[in-house]
Structures are given as C-alpha cells and as structure tokens.
Motif scaffolding. Structure first.
Motif, PDB file in Angstrom:
ATOM      1  N   MET A   1      12.053 -69.855 -15.493  1.00 16.45           N
ATOM      2  CA  MET A   1      12.609 -69.615 -14.176  1.00 16.45           C
ATOM      3  C   MET A   1      11.957 -70.590 -13.195  1.00 16.45           C
ATOM      4  O   MET A   1      10.744 -70.729 -13.177  1.00 16.45           O
ATOM      5  CB  MET A   1      12.316 -68.167 -13.777  1.00 16.45           C
ATOM      6  N   THR A   2      12.774 -71.263 -12.402  1.00 17.60           N
ATOM      7  CA  THR A   2      12.227 -72.198 -11.418  1.00 17.60           C
ATOM      8  C   THR A   2      11.586 -71.430 -10.266  1.00 17.60           C
ATOM      9  O   THR A   2      11.810 -70.231 -10.101  1.00 17.60           O
ATOM     10  CB  THR A   2      13.332 -73.121 -10.861  1.00 17.60           C
ATOM     11  N   ARG A   3      10.844 -72.128  -9.470  1.00 21.98           N
ATOM     12  CA  ARG A   3      10.182 -71.511  -8.325  1.00 21.98           C
ATOM     13  C   ARG A   3      11.215 -70.915  -7.372  1.00 21.98           C
ATOM     14  O   ARG A   3      11.068 -69.793  -6.916  1.00 21.98           O
ATOM     15  CB  ARG A   3       9.309 -72.527  -7.616  1.00 21.98           C
ATOM     16  N   ARG A   4      12.243 -71.672  -7.054  1.00 18.31           N
ATOM     17  CA  ARG A   4      13.254 -71.173  -6.126  1.00 18.31           C
ATOM     18  C   ARG A   4      14.050 -70.021  -6.731  1.00 18.31           C
ATOM     19  O   ARG A   4      14.456 -69.113  -6.009  1.00 18.31           O
ATOM     20  CB  ARG A   4      14.181 -72.293  -5.682  1.00 18.31           C
ATOM     21  N   SER A   5      14.259 -70.047  -8.026  1.00 19.86           N
ATOM     22  CA  SER A   5      14.924 -68.912  -8.676  1.00 19.86           C
ATOM     23  C   SER A   5      14.079 -67.658  -8.486  1.00 19.86           C
ATOM     24  O   SER A   5      14.605 -66.570  -8.219  1.00 19.86           O
ATOM     25  CB  SER A   5      15.126 -69.182 -10.168  1.00 19.86           C
ATOM     26  N   ARG A   6      12.794 -67.807  -8.630  1.00 17.31           N
ATOM     27  CA  ARG A   6      11.870 -66.687  -8.414  1.00 17.31           C
ATOM     28  C   ARG A   6      11.945 -66.214  -6.965  1.00 17.31           C
ATOM     29  O   ARG A   6      11.938 -65.013  -6.693  1.00 17.31           O
ATOM     30  CB  ARG A   6      10.447 -67.119  -8.779  1.00 17.31           C
ATOM     31  N   GLY A   7      12.049 -67.145  -6.035  1.00 19.90           N
ATOM     32  CA  GLY A   7      12.191 -66.784  -4.625  1.00 19.90           C
ATOM     33  C   GLY A   7      13.471 -66.003  -4.375  1.00 19.90           C
ATOM     34  O   GLY A   7      13.479 -65.027  -3.617  1.00 19.90           O
TER      35      GLY A   7
END
Length: 171
Positions: free
Chosen positions: A1-7
């Motif tokens: 999961m990318t950082r922005r996906s996590r956001g």
C-alpha cells in the motif's frame, strides 16, 4: 500500500466515524490521524486535506453522486460505500493533484477492502459517471496511471477496520 493509499484509508475511517458519531471532537480526530499515520507530517496534511475537503464540499459532492446514482438514494447506500464515493468524487471533481483514474482506482481498492464483494463494481460505476459530469475542458487527454510523488513504501503497523475497538477517534 502506498503512503497516499494509507492516507485515504485513514480519511475513509474518519469520514465514516464522523458520519456515525457527529459528536466526535476535533482533537480526538487529530490524535487518531496522527497515531494511524505515525505522525508523518506530509501524509497527515494530505489526509486532513481530504477529510476537510469532503466535509466542506459535501453538499456539492452528494449532489453529483445523486445525479448519477440511478435508482439509488444516498441515504439507502451502505454508509461505507457512501463515504468511499464521497472521497472518490471529491478527488475527481475538486482535487487538483490526482488524476481521475487514480482516484477511481483508489476508491475501488477501499471498496474491496472495507465493503462487500459487489461494492467495487457499484463504486466504479458511480465514480465513472461522476467523472463524466466534469466539463471536457477540465480533463486532460492523457492522464498518468499513477500519482505524482507517491512513495511505494507501505506504512508499518497493524491494520484495522474503522470500527476496531480502541483505535477509533471516539476511543
């Protein structure tokens, strides 16, 4: 999961929680976001921007969803699907740094993770129609398949659903 996906995942959790419990205090929400995103300042700002953007533009976002959701009233949709749609529609209609295809794909991933097996098809259909609401002049002809400056790193730590005891803003 990318950082922005996590956001986006954390933004969805907060939007869901705020819809279910409108009495949640802003300080509690902020602590929840900081804790879930390990105080990663740029990611916290991105996530907070999503939440505030959806909340401030909710009447416009809801109207766009109502326009395209044939045979579906917003209040009859599952709460999690409704908030996934709001988040995706916000990024499509009002977000400036995310290509529409990326916003739709991110919403589909949230639907697959947090909702029913049929939800991703439902979300895809609605958001595709929301995209068509945009004036053709506001869309670029060729959109990149990924977000600019998205880190491929994943966030460490345990994953939980929006209603996990002790992890929500109301805890």
């Amino acid at each position: 999961m990318t950082r922005r996906s996590r956001g986006r995942e954390v933004a969805l959790q907060v939007l869901y929680q705020l819809e279910q419990n409108s009495g949640v205090m802003t300080a509690d929400v902020r602590r929840f976001i900081d804790r879930r995103l390990l105080r990663d300042r740029p990611l916290v700002e991105f996530t907070t921007g999503l939440i505030e953007g959806v909340r401030q533009n909710q009447p416009q976002i809801d109207e766009a969803i109502k326009q395209v959701a044939e045979n579906w009233r917003l209040d009859r949709m599952a709460a999690i699907d409704r908030n996934i749609l709001r988040l995706g529609a916000f990024e499509i209609l009002l977000g400036s740094d995310v290509p529409a295809k990326v916003a739709i794909n991110e919403a589909l991933e949230l639907a697959k993770r947090y909702s029913t097996a049929q939800s991703s098809r439902f979300v895809n259909g609605i958001l595709d129609k929301v995209l068509q609401l945009q004036a053709p002049a506001s869309r670029s002809g060729a959109e990149p398949e990924s977000e600019p400056d998205v880190a491929a790193e994943t966030q460490p730590g345990p994953e939980s659903s929006p209603t996990t005891a002790g992890e929500g803003p109301a805890a």
